[in-house]
Scaffold this motif. Structure first.
Motif, PDB file in Angstrom:
ATOM      1  N   GLY A 124      18.612  36.021  44.791  1.00 36.77           N
ATOM      2  CA  GLY A 124      18.371  34.637  44.423  1.00 36.77           C
ATOM      3  C   GLY A 124      19.561  33.727  44.617  1.00 36.77           C
ATOM      4  N   TYR A 125      19.603  32.679  43.795  1.00 32.67           N
ATOM      5  CA  TYR A 125      20.599  31.626  43.954  1.00 32.67           C
ATOM      6  C   TYR A 125      21.189  31.232  42.605  1.00 32.67           C
ATOM      7  CZ  TYR A 125      18.580  31.103  48.615  1.00 32.67           C
ATOM      8  OH  TYR A 125      18.151  31.335  49.895  1.00 32.67           O
ATOM      9  N   HIS A 126      22.454  30.817  42.632  1.00 34.98           N
ATOM     10  CA  HIS A 126      23.133  30.288  41.454  1.00 34.98           C
ATOM     11  C   HIS A 126      23.517  28.840  41.730  1.00 34.98           C
ATOM     12  CE1 HIS A 126      24.600  34.662  40.521  1.00 34.98           C
ATOM     13  NE2 HIS A 126      23.313  34.489  40.269  1.00 34.98           N
ATOM     14  N   ILE A 127      23.191  27.958  40.800  1.00 37.53           N
ATOM     15  CA  ILE A 127      23.554  26.545  40.914  1.00 37.53           C
ATOM     16  C   ILE A 127      24.568  26.244  39.822  1.00 37.53           C
ATOM     17  CG2 ILE A 127      22.729  24.161  40.842  1.00 37.53           C
ATOM     18  CD1 ILE A 127      20.340  27.034  41.555  1.00 37.53           C
ATOM     19  N   HIS A 128      25.779  25.862  40.209  1.00 40.86           N
ATOM     20  CA  HIS A 128      26.876  25.608  39.276  1.00 40.86           C
ATOM     21  C   HIS A 128      27.029  24.105  39.069  1.00 40.86           C
ATOM     22  CE1 HIS A 128      28.693  29.762  39.793  1.00 40.86           C
ATOM     23  NE2 HIS A 128      27.890  29.685  40.841  1.00 40.86           N
ATOM     24  N   LEU A 129      27.040  23.675  37.807  1.00 39.34           N
ATOM     25  CA  LEU A 129      27.318  22.282  37.466  1.00 39.34           C
ATOM     26  C   LEU A 129      28.690  22.227  36.816  1.00 39.34           C
ATOM     27  CD1 LEU A 129      23.898  21.135  35.920  1.00 39.34           C
ATOM     28  CD2 LEU A 129      24.582  21.247  38.324  1.00 39.34           C
ATOM     29  N   ARG A 130      29.625  21.546  37.478  1.00 40.22           N
ATOM     30  CA  ARG A 130      30.999  21.467  36.965  1.00 40.22           C
ATOM     31  C   ARG A 130      31.395  20.028  36.656  1.00 40.22           C
ATOM     32  NH1 ARG A 130      31.858  25.260  41.460  1.00 40.22           N
ATOM     33  NH2 ARG A 130      31.843  27.382  40.602  1.00 40.22           N
ATOM     34  N   ASN A 131      30.406  19.174  36.467  1.00 38.24           N
ATOM     35  CA  ASN A 131      30.655  17.785  36.117  1.00 38.24           C
ATOM     36  C   ASN A 131      31.338  17.696  34.755  1.00 38.24           C
ATOM     37  OD1 ASN A 131      29.843  15.049  34.938  1.00 38.24           O
ATOM     38  ND2 ASN A 131      29.168  14.849  37.068  1.00 38.24           N
ATOM     39  N   ASP A 132      32.269  16.759  34.599  1.00 44.14           N
ATOM     40  CA  ASP A 132      33.001  16.619  33.331  1.00 44.14           C
ATOM     41  C   ASP A 132      32.072  16.356  32.152  1.00 44.14           C
ATOM     42  OD1 ASP A 132      35.410  17.070  34.555  1.00 44.14           O
ATOM     43  OD2 ASP A 132      35.905  14.945  34.798  1.00 44.14           O
ATOM     44  N   SER A 133      30.960  15.659  32.395  1.00 44.99           N
ATOM     45  CA  SER A 133      30.025  15.366  31.308  1.00 44.99           C
ATOM     46  C   SER A 133      29.287  16.613  30.837  1.00 44.99           C
ATOM     47  CB  SER A 133      29.009  14.312  31.758  1.00 44.99           C
ATOM     48  OG  SER A 133      28.226  14.789  32.837  1.00 44.99           O
ATOM     49  N   ILE A 134      29.293  17.648  31.652  1.00 45.86           N
ATOM     50  CA  ILE A 134      28.615  18.906  31.315  1.00 45.86           C
ATOM     51  C   ILE A 134      29.516  19.823  30.497  1.00 45.86           C
ATOM     52  CG2 ILE A 134      27.793  21.083  32.330  1.00 45.86           C
ATOM     53  CD1 ILE A 134      25.734  18.905  32.544  1.00 45.86           C
TER      54      ILE A 134
END
Length: 405
Positions: free
Chosen positions: A176-186
């Motif tokens: 499968g796939y991994h989606i990384h969110l590294r936004n400062d608001s997160i």
């Protein structure tokens, strides 16, 4: 030579000329695994990318994972002693979580009690009703279905959450796939906020009435389409699409009515659509309460649109997950980073094969027909074969084959 030593040498050769980069590497906790065990040791840390690269070249783990969180002291134990600084969010989609028809072709099962066997993916033995062990394989079909989930998530992230930066995607190295969110608001979100976000994406506990789909004066009302956003807009768009396409069978099945009832409804299709778009009114169903029909139909549309996300990975701020651009020791495939503009055409069964074509003789206990790097292999049953190194690694790592000679 043992199978473990053989595989380890192959991985070692790869890491000798491969660079791995991790954001905020000195603030991450790492975990490693070896042949047959994905996580054998945790609470490791590296002061730099150079130290991490050196570790991969010398220790040659079959698996390496890193924390979604950043810490002041990532190697400290217990967890509370690490000094939490913030955490990414990682959403994970796996083909083994999806019910695709291709599983009947490449998956198989064996009963843990009576020993009965069969093709496909089942939960219970068809002979005695006991639990079963399922051997899962992956192909174009199930991996493409998984990719569709990724695109749907990206639409949510951009349109509903208004996040446009700090997003990266990688293949998991297997299914499968991994989606990384590294936004400062997160990064500052606590566990409760992450669960709320997950509930929104998966429509857990979604209340139709609270979102404006209500019965009033014997009419079933909906929000005005031109004033909606998020799930309301998504629901109404799906509903209007069904009506415009005269999808009688689907509307009847989802609403729990006969096809003839839906045909009567769609005989006034233009008026039905006008009432939805201009008045926020859903048309009456002859001989049946509107509320029961419309709630059933809308609930099915909601479930159809909801994302099937691995809840543990996305909500657990202490979770560790595979480091992108490293080898998955259970397949030999690379957990490859994928630029967003290349995702649509990305084929993991071609583009994540990184080992050479050197011929290797193996004895294969059992394998369905499978595809890697432009070639089809198998099916195999209790037989020897000479395979390219990447295909031999794939089967040996799955414990479906052993070395010959």
């Amino acid at each position: 030579m043992s199978e473990e030593k053989f595989l380890s040498d192959v991985i070692k050769d790869f890491y000798a000329n491969h660079q791995v980069e991790v954001p905020n590497v000195d603030q991450r906790e790492f975990g490693i695994g070896f042949f047959g065990k994905k996580i054998a040791k945790r609470h490791l840390s590296f002061s730099s990318q150079i130290e991490l690269t050196s570790f991969l070249k010398n220790r040659v783990p079959f698996y390496i994972s890193y924390s979604v969180a950043c810490y002041e002291k990532p190697a400290s134990t217990p967890m509370d002693a690490k000094g939490f600084l913030g955490a990414d969010i990682v959403y994970e989609f796996d083909a083994d979580d999806l019910k695709t028809d291709c599983k009947q072709d490449h998956d198989s099962w064996i009963c843990t009690e009576c020993g009965a066997k069969g093709k496909g993916s089942v939960e219970k033995c068809s002979k005695c009703g006991s639990s079963v062990q399922v051997e899962q394989w992956f192909c174009f079909v199930c991996l493409n279905e998984t990719k569709k989930q990724v695109f749907r998530l990206l639409e949510f992230i951009e349109n509903d959450l208004s996040l446009h930066e700090g997003i990266s995607i990688n293949f998991s190295g297997n299914a499968g796939y991994h989606i990384h969110l590294r936004n400062d608001s997160i990064k500052s979100l606590n566990a409760e906020a992450r669960i709320e976000l997950l509930d929104y994406l998966t429509t857990k506990d979604f209340d139709l009435q609270r979102h404006g789909f209500v019965e009033s004066n014997k009419m079933f009302l909906c929000p005005m389409p031109n004033e909606t956003h998020g799930w309301n807009k998504r629901l109404l768009t799906s509903l209007v699409d069904l009506i415009e396409k005269d999808n009688v069978e689907k509307i009847a099945a989802f609403g729990g009515v006969r096809n003839a009832t839906v045909r009567d409804l769609l005989s006034n299709k233009e008026l039905v659509l006008k009432n939805i778009k201009e008045k926020g009114i859903l048309f009456s169903i002859p001989g049946r309460k509107n509320k029961q029909f419309w709630e059933s139909l809308l609930q099915h549309l909601l479930e159809e649109s909801a994302l099937d996300i691995d809840r543990q990975t996305s909500a657990d701020i202490r979770k560790i997950i595979r480091v992108p651009e490293t080898i998955h020791g259970g397949s030999g495939l690379l957990a490859k980073n994928i630029p967003l503009e290349q995702l649509k055409e990305f084929n993991p069964l071609d583009e994540t094969v990184v080992f050479p074509d050197t011929s290797v003789k193996v004895f294969i206990s059992s394998s369905p027909k499978f595809y890697l790097k432009g070639n089809w292999f198998g099916p195999f049953t209790q037989e020897e074969a000479e395979l390219p190194l990447y295909a031999a690694f794939y089967l040996i790592a799955r414990k479906s084959a052993s070395l010959v000679g």
